[in-house]
Enzyme design. Structure first.
Site, PDB file in Angstrom:
ATOM      1  N   ALA A   1       0.824  -1.125   0.103  1.00 36.94           N
ATOM      2  CA  ALA A   1      -0.152  -0.022  -0.053  1.00 36.94           C
ATOM      3  C   ALA A   1       0.822   1.186  -0.060  1.00 36.94           C
ATOM      4  O   ALA A   1       2.012   1.316   0.572  1.00 36.94           O
ATOM      5  CB  ALA A   1      -0.884   0.075   1.288  1.00 36.94           C
TER       6      ALA A   1
ATOM      7  N   GLY B   1       0.449  -4.974   0.538  1.00 37.99           N
ATOM      8  CA  GLY B   1      -0.560  -5.143  -0.517  1.00 37.99           C
ATOM      9  C   GLY B   1      -0.227  -5.701  -1.758  1.00 37.99           C
ATOM     10  O   GLY B   1      -1.161  -6.329  -2.479  1.00 37.99           O
TER      11      GLY B   1
ATOM     12  N   GLU C   1      -0.733  -9.318  -1.197  1.00 36.68           N
ATOM     13  CA  GLU C   1      -2.163  -9.611  -1.281  1.00 36.68           C
ATOM     14  C   GLU C   1      -2.740  -9.568  -2.536  1.00 36.68           C
ATOM     15  O   GLU C   1      -3.605 -10.280  -2.866  1.00 36.68           O
ATOM     16  CB  GLU C   1      -2.690  -8.503  -0.254  1.00 36.68           C
TER      17      GLU C   1
ATOM     18  N   GLU D   1       4.018  -5.431   6.932  1.00 32.20           N
ATOM     19  CA  GLU D   1       2.893  -4.414   7.804  1.00 32.20           C
ATOM     20  C   GLU D   1       3.409  -4.404   9.282  1.00 32.20           C
ATOM     21  O   GLU D   1       3.342  -3.174   9.985  1.00 32.20           O
ATOM     22  CB  GLU D   1       1.437  -4.715   7.728  1.00 32.20           C
TER      23      GLU D   1
HETATM   24  N1  COA Z   1       4.396   3.103  -0.269  1.00 30.72           N
HETATM   25  C1  COA Z   1       5.077   4.602  -0.768  1.00 30.72           C
HETATM   26  N2  COA Z   1       6.113   4.521  -1.324  1.00 30.72           N
HETATM   27  C2  COA Z   1       7.186   3.373  -1.241  1.00 30.72           C
HETATM   28  C3  COA Z   1       6.565   2.272  -0.764  1.00 30.72           C
HETATM   29  C4  COA Z   1       5.469   1.898  -0.111  1.00 30.72           C
HETATM   30  N3  COA Z   1       4.873   0.902   0.099  1.00 30.72           N
HETATM   31  N4  COA Z   1       7.648   1.125  -0.888  1.00 30.72           N
HETATM   32  C5  COA Z   1       8.659   1.892  -1.562  1.00 30.72           C
HETATM   33  N5  COA Z   1       8.328   3.336  -1.704  1.00 30.72           N
HETATM   34  C6  COA Z   1       9.397   4.403  -2.275  1.00 30.72           C
HETATM   35  C7  COA Z   1      10.253   4.908  -1.103  1.00 30.72           C
HETATM   36  O1  COA Z   1       9.772   5.934  -0.253  1.00 30.72           O
HETATM   37  C8  COA Z   1      11.436   5.295  -2.318  1.00 30.72           C
HETATM   38  O2  COA Z   1      10.792   6.635  -2.420  1.00 30.72           O
HETATM   39  P1  COA Z   1      11.923   7.877  -2.295  1.00 30.72           P
HETATM   40  O3  COA Z   1      13.133   7.831  -3.608  1.00 30.72           O
HETATM   41  O4  COA Z   1      11.271   9.076  -2.705  1.00 30.72           O
HETATM   42  O5  COA Z   1      12.535   7.897  -1.277  1.00 30.72           O
HETATM   43  C9  COA Z   1      11.160   4.408  -3.409  1.00 30.72           C
HETATM   44  O6  COA Z   1       9.757   3.884  -3.388  1.00 30.72           O
HETATM   45  C10 COA Z   1      12.141   3.527  -3.622  1.00 30.72           C
HETATM   46  O7  COA Z   1      12.327   2.588  -2.407  1.00 30.72           O
HETATM   47  P2  COA Z   1      13.757   2.420  -1.327  1.00 30.72           P
HETATM   48  O8  COA Z   1      13.021   2.194   0.042  1.00 30.72           O
HETATM   49  O9  COA Z   1      14.614   3.608  -1.665  1.00 30.72           O
HETATM   50  O10 COA Z   1      14.043   1.196  -2.320  1.00 30.72           O
HETATM   51  P3  COA Z   1      15.090  -0.141  -1.348  1.00 30.72           P
HETATM   52  O11 COA Z   1      15.463  -0.927  -2.590  1.00 30.72           O
HETATM   53  O12 COA Z   1      15.962   0.439  -0.642  1.00 30.72           O
HETATM   54  O13 COA Z   1      13.835  -0.753  -0.383  1.00 30.72           O
HETATM   55  C11 COA Z   1      11.808  -1.811  -0.097  1.00 30.72           C
HETATM   56  C12 COA Z   1      12.868  -1.430  -1.202  1.00 30.72           C
HETATM   57  C13 COA Z   1      10.520  -2.352  -0.778  1.00 30.72           C
HETATM   58  C14 COA Z   1      12.593  -2.915   0.767  1.00 30.72           C
HETATM   59  C15 COA Z   1      11.529  -0.747   0.832  1.00 30.72           C
HETATM   60  O14 COA Z   1      11.183   0.387   0.082  1.00 30.72           O
HETATM   61  C16 COA Z   1      10.088  -0.881   1.614  1.00 30.72           C
HETATM   62  O15 COA Z   1      10.357  -1.520   2.848  1.00 30.72           O
HETATM   63  N6  COA Z   1       9.007  -0.431   1.485  1.00 30.72           N
HETATM   64  C17 COA Z   1       7.894  -0.522   2.310  1.00 30.72           C
HETATM   65  C18 COA Z   1       7.329  -2.068   2.068  1.00 30.72           C
HETATM   66  C19 COA Z   1       6.174  -2.145   3.019  1.00 30.72           C
HETATM   67  O16 COA Z   1       6.120  -1.836   4.326  1.00 30.72           O
HETATM   68  N7  COA Z   1       4.966  -2.263   2.462  1.00 30.72           N
HETATM   69  C20 COA Z   1       3.776  -2.503   3.262  1.00 30.72           C
HETATM   70  C21 COA Z   1       2.957  -1.440   3.334  1.00 30.72           C
HETATM   71  S1  COA Z   1       1.474  -1.273   4.342  1.00 30.72           S
END
Ligand code: COA
Length: 257
Positions: free
Chosen positions: A65, A108, A111, A131
């Protein structure tokens, strides 16, 4: 509807939806969910479309999400304004959906993949429900679908620790169907889609319905439901064609009725 966050295409009987918010790893905001649901509505109404492929890009299927979107929301705002209606529309889509997953498939995103019917994954695919790390929990069916696919203990481990599974683990645990080379992900998905699209569409639709029914009912009620769908297929022209083609030792030519 004009799409901002997805790309769609139709090739023969196979439609494709590609999530297209690469800067945020295809995070699923409300608009994206509305677009996916709208595209599926259009594909449902289009008899030419028999199978849908849902994919992201190389780096991410979807990283969950959109955290920015819900960061400042209250519980009541989440309750009243959120997007679960779109998820219901996706869940009820009657034609098969193949998820073609590369990279992050989290929260999500995981999911959404589980709402699809078959999951193909590249070696880079990472599945998880992180999450818990944000102080919340899955909200789009994750706590219900994951245990049915991988079993209670493994679902608990994923949901309570937020651990990511590799593609190989996801296959071993029963979450994904198989691992395919990254370079041929879409070819594999299209071949699989074309194979299903060549079957009798009504039989495919009712078989999907029956399998999904097995996920939320008893074997007895599910088998009763299955039997009614099975009888119904004897009213189709495609059943006549399928049997006739077998007897005549030729390939069937299914029409969809
Ligand atoms: N919602 C909004 N933005 C997101 C996102 C999400 N779920 N997941 C990644 N992004 C964005 C990051 O904020 C980043 O934006 P920025 O460049 O403006 O800072 C961009 O996508 C790239 O992500 P980044 O974290 O820099 O890449 P990474 O390779 O270091 O890490 C993940 C990748 C997927 C491990 C990490 O982004 C992450 O943990 N995301 C959230 C996953 C999550 O918790 N999902 C469940 C949400 S309820």
């Amino acid at each position: 509807m004009t799409y901002e966050n997805i790309l769609t295409a139709i090739d023969g009987h196979v439609a494709t939806i590609q999530l297209n918010r690469p800067k945020v790893l295809n995070a699923l905001n409300q608009r994206t969910m509305e677009e996916i649901a709208a595209a599926l509505d259009a594909f449902e109404a289009d008899a030419k479309v028999r199978v849908v492929i849902l994919t992201g890009d190389e780096r991410a299927f979807a990283a969950g999400a959109d955290i920015n979107e819900f960061a400042g929301k209250t519980a009541v705002e989440m309750l009243e304004g959120y997007r679960f209606a779109q998820w219901e529309r996706i869940r009820k889509f009657p034609k098969p959906i193949i998820a073609a997953v590369s990279g992050f498939c989290l929260g999500g995103g995981c999911e959404l993949a589980m709402t699809c019917d078959i999951i193909l994954a590249t070696e880079t695919a990472r599945f998880g429900q992180p999450e818990i790390n944000l102080g919340i929990m899955p909200g789009a069916g994750g706590t219900q679908r994951l245990p049915r696919l991988v079993g209670k203990g493994r679902a608990m481990e994923m949901i309570l620790t937020g651990r990511h599974l590799s593609a190989t683990e996801a296959v071993a645990w029963g979450l994904a169907n198989r691992v395919v080379p990254a370079a041929s992900l879409m070819d594999e998905a299209r071949n699989l889609a074309a194979e299903i699209a060549a079957k009798a569409p009504v039989a495919v639709r009712l078989a999907k319905e029956a399998v999904l029914k097995s996920m939320d009912t008893t074997i007895e009620l599910g088998a009763d439901h299955e039997r009614r769908l099975f009888y119904l297929l004897f009213a189709t022209e495609d059943r006549r064609e399928g049997v006739q083609a077998f007897l005549e030792k030729r390939k069937p030519n299914f029409q969809g009725w």
